[in-house]
Enzyme design. Sequence first.
Site, PDB file in Angstrom:
ATOM      1  N   GLU A 200       0.842  -1.187   0.000  1.00  0.00           N
ATOM      2  CA  GLU A 200       0.000   0.000   0.000  1.00  0.00           C
ATOM      3  C   GLU A 200       0.888   1.253   0.000  1.00  0.00           C
ATOM      4  O   GLU A 200       1.883   1.285   0.711  1.00  0.00           O
ATOM      5  CB  GLU A 200      -0.921   0.037   1.224  1.00  0.00           C
ATOM      6  CG  GLU A 200      -2.002   1.104   1.066  1.00  0.00           C
ATOM      7  CD  GLU A 200      -2.959   1.212   2.256  1.00  0.00           C
ATOM      8  OE1 GLU A 200      -2.645   0.711   3.343  1.00  0.00           O
ATOM      9  OE2 GLU A 200      -4.014   1.826   2.069  1.00  0.00           O
ATOM     10  N   GLY A 336       3.259   2.212  10.722  1.00  0.00           N
ATOM     11  CA  GLY A 336       3.123   1.584  12.037  1.00  0.00           C
ATOM     12  C   GLY A 336       2.750   0.126  11.855  1.00  0.00           C
ATOM     13  O   GLY A 336       3.280  -0.762  12.527  1.00  0.00           O
ATOM     14  N   MET A 338       0.426  -2.659   8.770  1.00  0.00           N
ATOM     15  CA  MET A 338      -0.248  -2.757   7.470  1.00  0.00           C
ATOM     16  C   MET A 338      -1.178  -3.957   7.472  1.00  0.00           C
ATOM     17  O   MET A 338      -0.788  -5.061   7.834  1.00  0.00           O
ATOM     18  CB  MET A 338       0.819  -2.878   6.361  1.00  0.00           C
ATOM     19  CG  MET A 338       0.270  -3.139   4.986  1.00  0.00           C
ATOM     20  SD  MET A 338      -0.718  -1.722   4.397  1.00  0.00           S
ATOM     21  CE  MET A 338      -1.881  -2.566   3.332  1.00  0.00           C
ATOM     22  N   GLU A 339      -2.394  -3.714   6.977  1.00  0.00           N
ATOM     23  CA  GLU A 339      -3.477  -4.674   7.147  1.00  0.00           C
ATOM     24  C   GLU A 339      -3.549  -5.773   6.100  1.00  0.00           C
ATOM     25  O   GLU A 339      -4.638  -6.303   5.845  1.00  0.00           O
ATOM     26  CB  GLU A 339      -4.803  -3.915   7.156  1.00  0.00           C
ATOM     27  CG  GLU A 339      -5.218  -3.293   5.795  1.00  0.00           C
ATOM     28  CD  GLU A 339      -4.760  -1.857   5.598  1.00  0.00           C
ATOM     29  OE1 GLU A 339      -3.773  -1.448   6.221  1.00  0.00           O
ATOM     30  OE2 GLU A 339      -5.417  -1.151   4.806  1.00  0.00           O
ATOM     31  N   ASN A 340      -2.429  -6.187   5.477  1.00  0.00           N
ATOM     32  CA  ASN A 340      -2.481  -7.249   4.468  1.00  0.00           C
ATOM     33  C   ASN A 340      -3.446  -8.346   4.930  1.00  0.00           C
ATOM     34  O   ASN A 340      -3.385  -8.783   6.075  1.00  0.00           O
ATOM     35  CB  ASN A 340      -1.101  -7.875   4.290  1.00  0.00           C
ATOM     36  CG  ASN A 340      -0.031  -6.833   4.148  1.00  0.00           C
ATOM     37  OD1 ASN A 340      -0.059  -6.043   3.230  1.00  0.00           O
ATOM     38  ND2 ASN A 340       0.898  -6.808   5.098  1.00  0.00           N
ATOM     39  N   GLU A 373      -5.858  -2.500  12.600  1.00  0.00           N
ATOM     40  CA  GLU A 373      -5.565  -3.338  11.430  1.00  0.00           C
ATOM     41  C   GLU A 373      -6.577  -4.477  11.278  1.00  0.00           C
ATOM     42  O   GLU A 373      -6.919  -4.857  10.158  1.00  0.00           O
ATOM     43  CB  GLU A 373      -4.135  -3.903  11.504  1.00  0.00           C
ATOM     44  CG  GLU A 373      -3.037  -2.849  11.662  1.00  0.00           C
ATOM     45  CD  GLU A 373      -3.077  -1.725  10.642  1.00  0.00           C
ATOM     46  OE1 GLU A 373      -3.653  -1.906   9.559  1.00  0.00           O
ATOM     47  OE2 GLU A 373      -2.546  -0.637  10.951  1.00  0.00           O
ATOM     48  N   HIS A 376      -9.642  -3.327   9.505  1.00  0.00           N
ATOM     49  CA  HIS A 376      -9.473  -3.273   8.048  1.00  0.00           C
ATOM     50  C   HIS A 376      -9.785  -4.610   7.381  1.00  0.00           C
ATOM     51  O   HIS A 376     -10.074  -4.649   6.181  1.00  0.00           O
ATOM     52  CB  HIS A 376      -8.028  -2.919   7.690  1.00  0.00           C
ATOM     53  CG  HIS A 376      -7.706  -1.456   7.747  1.00  0.00           C
ATOM     54  ND1 HIS A 376      -8.497  -0.479   7.192  1.00  0.00           N
ATOM     55  CD2 HIS A 376      -6.636  -0.806   8.265  1.00  0.00           C
ATOM     56  CE1 HIS A 376      -7.925   0.702   7.381  1.00  0.00           C
ATOM     57  NE2 HIS A 376      -6.803   0.534   8.036  1.00  0.00           N
ATOM     58  N   GLU A 395      -9.325   4.480   6.330  1.00  0.00           N
ATOM     59  CA  GLU A 395      -8.499   4.902   7.459  1.00  0.00           C
ATOM     60  C   GLU A 395      -9.286   5.640   8.539  1.00  0.00           C
ATOM     61  O   GLU A 395      -9.020   5.467   9.718  1.00  0.00           O
ATOM     62  CB  GLU A 395      -7.316   5.748   6.962  1.00  0.00           C
ATOM     63  CG  GLU A 395      -6.364   4.990   6.026  1.00  0.00           C
ATOM     64  CD  GLU A 395      -5.812   3.694   6.634  1.00  0.00           C
ATOM     65  OE1 GLU A 395      -5.997   3.464   7.842  1.00  0.00           O
ATOM     66  OE2 GLU A 395      -5.199   2.911   5.885  1.00  0.00           O
TER      67      GLU A 395
HETATM   68  N1  BES Z   1      -3.076   1.058   5.823  1.00  0.00           N
HETATM   69  C1  BES Z   1      -2.252   1.647   6.810  1.00  0.00           C
HETATM   70  C2  BES Z   1      -0.783   1.451   6.542  1.00  0.00           C
HETATM   71  C3  BES Z   1      -0.181   2.475   5.625  1.00  0.00           C
HETATM   72  C4  BES Z   1       0.094   3.748   6.100  1.00  0.00           C
HETATM   73  C5  BES Z   1       0.132   2.161   4.324  1.00  0.00           C
HETATM   74  C6  BES Z   1       0.642   4.687   5.260  1.00  0.00           C
HETATM   75  C7  BES Z   1       0.672   3.093   3.479  1.00  0.00           C
HETATM   76  C8  BES Z   1       0.938   4.366   3.945  1.00  0.00           C
HETATM   77  C9  BES Z   1      -2.549   1.069   8.179  1.00  0.00           C
HETATM   78  O1  BES Z   1      -3.818   0.562   8.325  1.00  0.00           O
HETATM   79  C10 BES Z   1      -2.420   2.184   9.155  1.00  0.00           C
HETATM   80  O2  BES Z   1      -3.230   3.065   9.129  1.00  0.00           O
HETATM   81  N2  BES Z   1      -1.409   2.172  10.002  1.00  0.00           N
HETATM   82  C11 BES Z   1      -1.142   3.240  10.928  1.00  0.00           C
HETATM   83  C12 BES Z   1      -1.314   2.789  12.343  1.00  0.00           C
HETATM   84  C13 BES Z   1      -2.715   2.969  12.823  1.00  0.00           C
HETATM   85  C14 BES Z   1      -2.909   2.405  14.201  1.00  0.00           C
HETATM   86  C15 BES Z   1      -3.147   4.407  12.827  1.00  0.00           C
HETATM   87  C16 BES Z   1       0.264   3.709  10.712  1.00  0.00           C
HETATM   88  O3  BES Z   1       1.003   3.004  10.053  1.00  0.00           O
HETATM   89  O4  BES Z   1       0.613   4.786  11.197  1.00  0.00           O
HETATM   90 ZN    ZN Z   2      -5.300   1.899   8.553  1.00  0.00          ZN
END
Ligand code: BES
Ligand code: ZN
EC number: 3.4.11.14
Length: 938
Positions: A200, A336, A338-340, A373, A376, A395
Amino acid sequence: MVVALLRCSWLLERFCFLCRTGTACCLKCCPAPSNVLVWVAAALRYSGSEKDESSRWKIFFFFAPWKHVVMWELIDEVEVEMPTSLGCPPPCAPLFLMLMTFLLQVKHATNQIVMNCADIDIITASYAPEGDEEVHATGFNYQNEDEKVTLSFPSTLQKGTGTLKIDFVGELNDKMKGFYRSKYTTPTGDTRYAAVTQFEATDARRAFPCWDEPAIKATFDISLVVPKDRVALSNMNVIDRKPYPDDENLVEVKFARTPIMSTYLVAFVVGEYDFVETRSLDGVLVRVYTPVGKAEQGKFALEVAAKTLPFYKDYFNVPYPLPKIDLIAIADFAAGAMENWGLVTYRETALLIDPKNSCSSSRQWVALVVGHELAHQWFGNLVTMEWWTHLWLNEGFASWIEYLCVDHCFPEYDIWTQFVSADYTRAQELDALDNSHPIEVSVGHPSEVDEIFDAISYSKGASVIRMLHDYIGDEDFRKGMNLYLTKFLQKNAATEDLWESLEKASGKPIAAVMNTWTKQMGFPLIYVEAEQVKDDKVLKLVQKKFCASGPYAGEDFPMWMVPISICTSDDPTSAKMQVLMDKPELTLVLKDVKPDQWVKLNLGTVGFYRTQYSPDMLESLIPAIKDLSLPPVDRLGLQNDLFSLARAGIISTVEVLKVMEAFVNEPNYTVWSDLSCNLEILSTLLSHTDFYEEIQVFVKDVFSPIGERLGWDPKPGEGHLDALLRGLVLGKLGKAGHKATLEEARRRFKDHVEGKNILSADLRSPVYVTILKHGDSTTLDTMLKLHKQADMQEEKNRIERVLGAISQPELIQKVLTFALSEEVRPQDTVSVIGGVAGGSKQGRKAAWKFVRDNWEELYNRYQGGFLISRLIKVCVALRMALVLCVQAFFESHPAPSAERTVQQCCENILLNAAWLKRDSEDIHQFFLQRKGPPPATA
Ligand code: BES
Ligand code: ZN
């Protein structure tokens, strides 16, 4: 090392990539999903000698760990044309070679196929119509800017089914995106690499050419051929594992076919890991994979995940569709987590908890990230946004429901109050800028997509969903969610689809209300005044766009449909009146509200607006802060509104400082935390004056009483929030130079370092920051030694974040150099630099210079990804009088994915400069008067 066999069927359901004419034309004509064989092999570009740059290169296939080239074992050899776009000399750039075969339907005769593709060199491509001869593509035209390739064929591909084969080379990169290497250390101290994916938003195309858009879904059958001592994981459960015929050291691991899914959710991981496992109440096998020897640290997340899956199943009334879910800690990881689908990847610090060495805030963070995650898996994976314009659906929703989930698992965290401080106010801060953007924003190029993973999509998204949930009520909201998920199961959806389902479930005008929040940027300020008319209070409400720069002066009149709730001192916890404000002005009559009763808007701080009370209404609320009759989340909201009104110049900062003094009896962690953040902002602002010390005195005065009440050691019966509060208050007092706190911190630190009395995890951050702020080079060296010795990434990060508190210029330089050293993981460099920028006035200057001086390396490290935006934000946000310098720098060093961030930073600089100019003298006078006249001499 890794050979992956991927079988992937592209279901051309919504999009014809040949004619590119849009939706659904293919499914009807295409009788069945086409299975496609994708063969992935890790290979190393190799030449006899490093200097031998012949025009033909030998590609060897190796199967061994990447550590030493000499260990790699040759199993096959092919000759191919030299890849042209990958310039890194061997053996530093491990390459992977893949062969993909797509069975596809040609809908319209064509001699070109356009696909997404980045940092990949195609070696051959051919198309074979069913029952006919193969035609080789004669041209691969890379449109690097657009991350696309056009395959040209010498003859026309006729309408009908056929097979497209592509073999190509890609780089197993170090950039934490696409298919990349993550470095880890074994318990015996060896350095090794795992191969992991992060696709992603738009990086699947770096692993294989594909149609890399969320609405082009396919099923994938994945096999990995790996050394038999390696763990191989992918989205689905293993269905077969057998020795690889050509090499006894290898095994072939086959995974079950995935459901129809988007490319950005595909994942595979190969490395060395331990795990803990359990089965959730709804029968899903849950595993948490940890570094070798650290399985225990996976138990907390495992427990949370096992509770969370049935919670969501029940909430959505839709079961989790896969038989297993793995949560894995990856050493080098940009985001942080990723929801694969079925294989969620995490930073180590977002997954691992050590009972002794993890602090309370880490536990809470792990719970939130797991909750996010896993949400998601339904909201995003099962139903996916149509296009990145609707990223916020993913998100924003996950950022809301993670709190619902944590509240369910850990009611003692009082997590919804924390939501207001962490998300709601953060979103309002950003959204008050002229350079904000609407939640729904049109995006095209990948750099524009990267840019919207910001507080608007996440925190404003979550905040407007929270407001909507409150407006609809839980029962109808759940009904609507279920309608939405079941209607779009395995498909894609847009924002308006969600509104339609919620509208159906609730009978309320959801689309009309929500469009005002998602299609236009910003939010309203509601001005309210009250008039006593006999036993009633008559309220007059006026809404206007709230701007960080002061009263809205635009020519149009943006308007929101605002669900308003009002309570009075009679019952501060329930609404006396609820109304939808759908016009600029509103007059309301509150029956039976006596003159001595106060009135407050926005019960629970749920509505996404700020409130400005008339002076007498505000005055009547102050005693309710002092005697705590106003609920915590409302005390927090009131204080935060006032602070931002002051920053915008609508009220005076002194007025807010006076209100802050009313918080002397405050017992609530989150209220303190929010107030503390605001004082930090003010403190940074005043570091540009010669009365900086005065605000430190104010901070000490405000925090001393609560510091004394709490003491250093936990008392029997204390819980999670007490631990958080103690850490916050001691850190604040210590940094401000509170004498007793500083002395005790030094004493405890000495005992800690000497191994006499190890600091509890919750006390480490406040102690570290205190001793560094008032420390010297010996202190810094001791901290760096502790960093080196730390086994847990959490402890390393804890130290990294506070190093910037040191104030001597030469030591600041040492910390900055350390930020880019091998000692700091690439994803954590940003927080070390951020720590320096936020640590002191000298640090701010030094950090910005350091970023400029090392721009190339930093930009290259993050490949312009979202960490670049974060880096810019942390180091230029609070620099004063720098706008021209910042603008000039980014003109000559473009960062396309951070363009908006740069604008926001410049806007913030100007706002701060105006604020300081406007209020500094008054603030100074206020501090002087607080001290009172000097004591009379006898
Ligand atoms: N889908 C995102 C991961 C992501 C973030 C992919 C930025 C590409 C670019 C994941 O679900 C996510 O939101 N992760 C957050 C943590 C969450 C607890 C807010 C992150 O990575 O900060
Ligand atoms: Zn997310």
